[in-house]
Design an enzyme around this catalytic site. Structure first.
Site, mmCIF file in Angstrom:
data_model
loop_
_atom_site.group_PDB
_atom_site.id
_atom_site.type_symbol
_atom_site.label_atom_id
_atom_site.label_comp_id
_atom_site.label_asym_id
_atom_site.label_seq_id
_atom_site.Cartn_x
_atom_site.Cartn_y
_atom_site.Cartn_z
ATOM 1 N N GLY A 1 -39.934 18.887 19.696
ATOM 2 C CA GLY A 1 -38.939 19.332 18.544
ATOM 3 C C GLY A 1 -38.227 19.821 19.449
ATOM 4 O O GLY A 1 -37.882 20.043 20.972
ATOM 5 N N GLY A 2 -36.784 19.946 18.816
ATOM 6 C CA GLY A 2 -35.302 20.350 19.886
ATOM 7 C C GLY A 2 -34.951 22.170 19.786
ATOM 8 O O GLY A 2 -36.386 22.523 18.959
ATOM 9 N N VAL B 1 -36.095 23.638 15.688
ATOM 10 C CA VAL B 1 -37.283 23.935 16.122
ATOM 11 C C VAL B 1 -37.837 25.161 16.506
ATOM 12 O O VAL B 1 -38.697 25.936 15.977
ATOM 13 C CB VAL B 1 -38.529 22.912 16.758
ATOM 14 N N GLU C 1 -37.874 33.487 32.484
ATOM 15 C CA GLU C 1 -37.582 33.199 33.785
ATOM 16 C C GLU C 1 -36.218 31.941 33.635
ATOM 17 O O GLU C 1 -36.384 30.097 32.678
ATOM 18 C CB GLU C 1 -38.974 31.878 33.899
ATOM 19 N N CYS D 1 -36.557 26.224 40.020
ATOM 20 C CA CYS D 1 -35.763 27.067 40.043
ATOM 21 C C CYS D 1 -35.754 28.238 41.364
ATOM 22 O O CYS D 1 -34.745 29.072 41.318
ATOM 23 C CB CYS D 1 -35.806 28.850 39.052
#
Length: 496
Positions: free
Chosen positions: A226-227, A230, A269, A303
């Protein structure tokens, strides 16, 4: 469990194909069911073709997943440390048996070239799981001994599971994020509700199938897709005790703000803007390939990518000449070609964002120092680009671009190089190149969570990963990663 067989190896070389059983259902408390929220397509970033369509979770499914985790914890379904250790080992064995499927899904939904995908998406998560299986067995009880008071007493500190964990993964390394979030929480005795990125849900949904195959307790892991809606609803659930999130700084701030409403702890993070310091005593020509290949892998979507390259002014021309040669030959294109290093970025929207950084840097007076090629045809490609001519305060030197783009700056003294490296809102990672003793001295002065000297080594599952400043809060991997999901309890009693 509703699995479908789809041809996920949609290659630019049409002769290549492999069939993968792709899970499209959510796992909620040990049962598999289709999401009841909006559907969204999953696109191959190299071909722009639809791989699958996924139904996101609705809010009731989110609530039910958290309730199942809490109920299982209350029923002590997480088992003993020995049982959890065995379960982690079984999961590692299952994942290893599905390595080719995981590779196919990772290459096609993330776009990581096959030349690096097995290490990044299969081998590194496996090492982490097998280490966690051993870390689960650590007795963390601390015996403090006698305190004379008065009154005299003795004490010990025990560590108990924090409770239900909400894990929210980013798209660039889906399986690895599942392992270090769910796996570390499980090692600590905590059940999890894991939410995928909408950009890369397939690997996470398959993780739910792997957990089932490994025979984990039904309530120990729920897997959702979901996005933002959610994610926010998951974080707000009263039974969620801790949230672990990987993503951008703005998204991390939103996660933290929502979690603060329930005084929930977080592990965040949030990326970096890592410096690569080439010391005056380093061989500038020999470090060109290792530096550029480190941030170009996974299309720069990492990252810890060393995207601020600091070169002594006396070595600049040597570094740039070898960089131009490197960029002219670096392989960009079909992720299924074993010679490819640079694949596409995750989406057209992200391609536009990365290209926007390049364009704005040039508009601000920056110079393109080296540039790779871009394949013709479909795909969300960004030409590998090396920029220069801008100070450290420039936008491209302060913001995480998350693409195959780096900058070069010069310095006159090592003290200046350290100052430039530390002049950042991030503090995740740095690399230093040069004689070990000199590089070690610099490493002690960098405001980051990890320093790699002369390329460092493999990703260690026993070493903490995390950063200073905007790079996040808390640590993942290693003992520190398990302790994030434990609460200290001091027990004290009188003695004669």
């Amino acid at each position: 469990m509703l699995g479908v067989v789809i041809n996920t190896k949609v290659s630019l070389h049409s002769a290549q194909s492999v069939h993968v059983e792709q899970e499209l259902s959510l796992r909620i408390g040990g049962t598999f069911e289709r999401g009841r929220g909006p559907a969204f397509p999953v696109l191959n970033p190299a071909t722009e073709q639809t791989i699958a369509e996924v139904q996101s979770a609705d809010l009731e499914q989110v609530e039910r997943a958290v309730a199942a985790a809490r109920a299982g914890l209350d029923r002590k379904e997480m088992g003993s440390a020995e049982e959890r250790s065995a379960a982690l080992t079984r999961l590692a064995d299952v994942i290893e048996s599905h390595a080719d499927e995981i590779l196919a899904v990772s290459v096609n939904e993330v776009g990581t070239p096959v030349s690096t995908a097995r290490n990044l998406h299969v081998d590194t998560p496996l090492r982490a799981l097998r280490w966690l299986a051993q870390g689960t067995l650590t007795d963390r009880t601390e015996y403090l001994g006698r305190d004379d008071g008065p009154p005299a007493s003795n004490s010990k500190v025990i560590y108990r599971p924090v409770g239900v964990v909400a894990g929210i993964a980013a798209y660039n390394y889906p399986l690895l994020f599942a392992v270090i979030k769910v796996g570390a929480a499980f090692a600590a005795g905590c059940p999890s509700v894991l939410l995928s990125s909408p950009n890369a849900p397939l690997g996470i949904l398959n993780f739910g199938r792997f957990v089932e195959e490994a025979g984990w307790p039904a309530s120990s892991v729920s897997v959702l897709a979901g996005g933002v809606d959610v994610a926010q609803h998951l974080i707000k659930q009263p039974d969620v005790a801790k949230v672990t999130f990987t993503g951008s700084v703005p998204a991390g701030k939103a996660v933290m703000a929502t979690a603060a409403g329930g005084l929930r702890d977080v592990v965040l993070e949030l990326g970096g803007k890592s410096a690569a310091i080439v010391l005056p005593s380093a061989d500038a020509a020999s470090v060109v390939g290792p530096i550029h290949s480190r941030y170009l892998r996974n299309a720069g979507q990492g990252c810890a990518s060393p995207t601020r390259i600091l070169v002594h002014e006396s070595a600049l021309e040597t570094f740039l000449q070898h960089s131009r040669d490197y960029f002219s030959s670096v392989a960009v294109g079909d992720p299924w070609d074993t010679q490819t290093l640079v694949g596409p970025v995750i989406s057209e929207r992200h391609r536009q964002t990365v290209q926007g950084y390049i364009d704005s840097a040039v508009a601000d007076g920056g110079v393109v120092l080296a540039r790779g090629h871009k394949p013709a045809g479909p795909g969300w490609w960004v030409q590998p680009t090396l920029l220069g001519g801008l100070g450290n305060d420039a936008r491209v030197n302060q913001e995480e671009i998350f693409g195959p783009v780096a900058t070069v700056m010069t310095y006159s003294t090592v003290e200046e190089a350290v100052a430039i490296a530390n002049d950042s809102t991030f503090g995740l990672h740095a690399t230093v190149w040069g004689p070990l003793e000199e590089a070690m001295d610099v490493a002690y002065r960098l405001d980051v969570g990890q320093v790699s000297i002369n390329g460092g080594g493999a990703k260690r599952p026993d070493a903490p990963n995390g950063g200073w400043k905007n790079s996040g809060i808390g640590r993942e991997f290693g003992e520190a990663g398990i302790r994030e999901f434990l609460e200290a309890v001091h027990i004290q009693w009188p003695v004669p």
